[in-house]
Design a protein around this motif. Structure first.
Motif, short mmCIF file in Angstrom:
data_model
loop_
_atom_site.label_atom_id
_atom_site.label_comp_id
_atom_site.label_asym_id
_atom_site.label_seq_id
_atom_site.Cartn_x
_atom_site.Cartn_y
_atom_site.Cartn_z
N VAL A 29 42.90 34.75 39.51
CA VAL A 29 43.22 35.19 41.09
C VAL A 29 44.51 35.67 40.82
CG1 VAL A 29 43.84 32.82 41.51
CG2 VAL A 29 43.16 34.50 43.38
N ILE A 30 45.62 35.12 39.97
CA ILE A 30 46.82 35.67 40.20
C ILE A 30 47.05 37.10 39.68
CG2 ILE A 30 49.11 35.06 38.85
CD1 ILE A 30 47.94 32.29 37.99
N ILE A 31 46.33 37.57 38.95
CA ILE A 31 46.20 39.04 38.78
C ILE A 31 45.49 39.86 39.47
CG2 ILE A 31 47.49 38.73 36.59
CD1 ILE A 31 44.61 38.98 34.99
N MET A 32 44.25 39.15 40.05
CA MET A 32 43.34 39.78 40.87
C MET A 32 43.87 40.36 42.30
SD MET A 32 39.93 37.68 40.06
CE MET A 32 38.85 38.54 41.11
N GLY A 33 44.75 39.47 42.64
CA GLY A 33 45.37 39.56 43.93
C GLY A 33 46.00 41.15 43.94
N PRO A 34 46.95 41.28 42.93
CA PRO A 34 47.63 42.76 43.39
C PRO A 34 46.57 43.95 43.02
CG PRO A 34 48.82 41.35 42.04
CD PRO A 34 47.55 40.57 42.24
N ALA A 35 45.59 43.75 42.29
CA ALA A 35 44.44 44.72 42.12
C ALA A 35 43.87 44.85 43.16
CB ALA A 35 43.81 44.37 40.99
N LEU A 36 43.51 43.98 44.16
CA LEU A 36 42.69 43.92 45.11
C LEU A 36 43.36 44.09 46.29
CD1 LEU A 36 39.90 41.31 44.34
CD2 LEU A 36 39.59 43.91 44.16
N GLY A 37 44.82 44.30 46.33
CA GLY A 37 45.40 44.36 47.47
C GLY A 37 45.58 43.21 48.55
N MET A 38 45.44 41.71 47.74
CA MET A 38 45.39 40.57 48.64
C MET A 38 46.14 39.40 48.16
SD MET A 38 41.07 40.33 49.21
CE MET A 38 41.39 39.17 50.47
N SER A 39 46.72 38.63 49.04
CA SER A 39 47.73 37.79 48.48
C SER A 39 46.93 36.30 47.93
CB SER A 39 48.56 37.18 49.49
OG SER A 39 47.75 36.47 50.67
N TYR A 40 47.53 35.57 47.37
CA TYR A 40 46.96 34.40 46.65
C TYR A 40 46.01 33.75 47.73
CZ TYR A 40 46.75 29.49 44.41
OH TYR A 40 46.00 28.38 43.73
N VAL A 91 32.50 43.58 40.67
CA VAL A 91 32.55 43.57 41.87
C VAL A 91 33.67 44.58 42.44
CG1 VAL A 91 31.84 40.97 42.06
CG2 VAL A 91 34.15 41.72 42.08
N ARG A 92 33.68 45.19 43.47
CA ARG A 92 34.51 46.09 44.15
C ARG A 92 35.08 45.91 45.45
NH1 ARG A 92 36.04 49.05 39.97
NH2 ARG A 92 34.23 49.68 38.66
N THR A 93 34.42 44.84 45.97
CA THR A 93 34.96 44.22 47.28
C THR A 93 34.98 42.85 47.60
OG1 THR A 93 32.73 43.91 48.49
CG2 THR A 93 33.71 46.23 48.51
N PRO A 94 35.74 42.44 48.37
CA PRO A 94 35.74 40.44 48.33
C PRO A 94 34.55 40.26 48.96
CG PRO A 94 37.86 41.85 49.36
CD PRO A 94 36.91 43.16 49.12
N LEU A 95 33.81 40.94 49.54
CA LEU A 95 32.41 40.31 49.83
C LEU A 95 31.73 40.19 48.56
CD1 LEU A 95 30.48 39.17 52.32
CD2 LEU A 95 29.81 41.66 52.73
N GLN A 96 31.58 41.13 47.78
CA GLN A 96 30.74 41.04 46.56
C GLN A 96 31.47 40.02 45.70
OE1 GLN A 96 31.48 45.19 45.06
NE2 GLN A 96 29.81 45.98 46.45
N LEU A 97 32.71 39.76 45.74
CA LEU A 97 33.33 38.79 44.89
C LEU A 97 32.93 37.24 45.20
CD1 LEU A 97 35.29 37.69 42.72
CD2 LEU A 97 37.03 37.77 44.69
N GLY A 98 32.79 37.21 46.69
CA GLY A 98 32.17 35.94 47.11
C GLY A 98 31.01 35.64 46.86
N ALA A 99 30.06 36.73 47.00
CA ALA A 99 28.70 36.59 46.48
C ALA A 99 28.42 36.36 45.12
CB ALA A 99 27.84 37.87 46.87
N ALA A 100 29.39 36.79 44.33
CA ALA A 100 29.02 36.66 42.89
C ALA A 100 29.53 35.24 42.42
CB ALA A 100 29.65 37.83 41.99
#
Length: 394
Positions: A29-40, A91-100
């Motif tokens: 999540v530390i490196i996913m945040g910048p890639a997905l444009g979201m904070s920790y 995954v490409r979206t936060p919703l897809q991430l949550g589902a996976a």
């Protein structure tokens, strides 16, 4: 007939995978945040449904393990959790991430009620095998931080999920070809190995309930938060994700050694004798960690993981000693349902406490919660050892 050593080896590997898969996101999540444009704090709550499924699903999977086949359930575990990890990598979206992540949690819920029951059923020395099994789970936690940091830094966070997913599926194929379904009822290892007086059983249940909630919540909070805590507080030492993963892995190794030691002690001493001194470790170490950084933080973190992982071994051995084969998966299912449901809630709690006052507030809060562990150890009754002849005929 299955070889007990072969079965236990596969189940230990499954324990490694179970914890590894559930904590990849905590490190990535530390490196996913910048890639997905979201904070920790924005991204972390997407793991909550998966952790809740990790606990809630155990009620169904434990029942199926007892009523259908533990071996078949473990085949589903390997295939399902492997495919789910691969899915997160696409995954490409936060919703897809949550589902996976939710899918990982569902399949991960199979292991503890089913796999732990298999360990007890095939074990000759319960404490030793529980300790070793705990070591494998702890190594999964440690390796998750280490391997995810290295793969994420050099290949990207997506491969940190895809590669272990492929390995898990291959291991599942080997398990399916090597282990057959086998009923274990009537064996000496399947019998309850200890008991308490009937009038004291409420004390066992109450103590187990308190410790499971407190330790599961704290255990999950610490394992989820540790990568971020180290990234913030060890900045004077290093900012490399790979090196931070190495440091976290080294800290968890001490937890693994503790679980092995506690397991051996449980073969020689009563649960209360082992649990009482262990219960005093967590609260003071969590309180100290709140304001420390760099090397002192690393040393105190070692104390935290030793206390938390040691308590997990005690909890699992308690259920294994007091339950018989035909009910064991369901007993573990209830234990893990309560524990992992509380642990799932801890993810959102970590994010909220972090927003309120950073890691100082978070660690103080969980330190206070762990005071209950001391009370639980005090109320544990003295156990009565079951004679060998009686254990042979459950």
């Amino acid at each position: 007939m299955n070889s007990p050593g072969r079965v236990i080896s596969f189940v230990n590997a499954a324990h490694f995978i179970d914890h590894y898969s559930m904590l990849i996101f905590a490190a990535a999540v530390i490196i996913m945040g910048p890639a997905l444009g979201m904070s920790y704090s924005e991204l972390l709550p997407y793991a909550t449904p998966g952790f809740i499924a990790f606990g809630a699903g155990s009620l169904v999977t434990g029942w199926l393990g007892d009523r259908w086949s533990r071996r078949h359930m473990m085949v589903i575990f390997f295939a399902g959790i492997g495919a789910s990890m691969i899915a997160v990598g696409f995954v490409r979206t936060p919703l897809q991430l949550g589902a996976a992540l939710f899918s990982i949690g569902i399949f991960a819920s199979i292991y503890h009620p089913v796999g732990t029951a298999m360990i007890v059923s095939y074990a000759d020395r319960l404490g030793r095998e529980m300790g070793l099994n705990g070591v494998w789970g702890n190594l999964g936690v440690a390796s998750s931080a280490l391997v995810t940091g290295v793969i994420g830094q050099y290949f990207g966070w997506r491969f940190a999920f895809i590669i272990p997913g492929i390995v898990t599926i291959l291991l599942g194929i080997a398990f399916a070809l090597s282990v057959v379904h086998e009923a274990r009822t009537g064996t000496r290892q399947a019998a309850a190995q200890a008991r308490v007086a009937k009038q004291d059983m409420w004390r066992v249940i109450l103590a187990l309930l308190i410790v499971v909630i407190a330790i599961s919540t704290t255990f999950n909070a610490v394992t989820v938060a540790l990568p971020k805590l180290f990234a913030e507080r060890l900045a004077d030492l290093t900012k490399s994700p790979a090196l931070l993963g190495v440091i976290a892995a080294c800290v968890y190794v001490f937890g693994a050694m503790t679980q092995y030691t506690i397991g051996k002690l449980l073969d020689r001493h009563s649960l209360k004798t082992v649990a009482l001194p262990l219960s005093f470790m967590l609260a003071p170490f969590l309180y100290l960690a709140a304001t420390l950084s760099n090397l002192p933080l690393i040393l105190v973190s070692i104390g935290i993981v030793m206390g938390a992982f040691g308590q997990v071994t005690v909890n699992d051995a308690m259920v294994g000693k007091y339950t018989s084969e035909e009910w064991r998966s369901r007993a573990y299912a209830v234990r893990y349902f309560i524990g992992f449901t509380a642990a799932g809630a801890s993810v959102g709690l970590v994010a909220w406490l972090y927003e309120q006052g950073g890691f100082v507030t978070m660690l103080h809060a969980f330190g206070a919660l762990c005071l209950l562990v001391i009370a639980a150890a005090i109320i544990l009754p003295t156990e009565i050892k079951v004679p060998v002849a009686e254990a042979s005929n459950p």
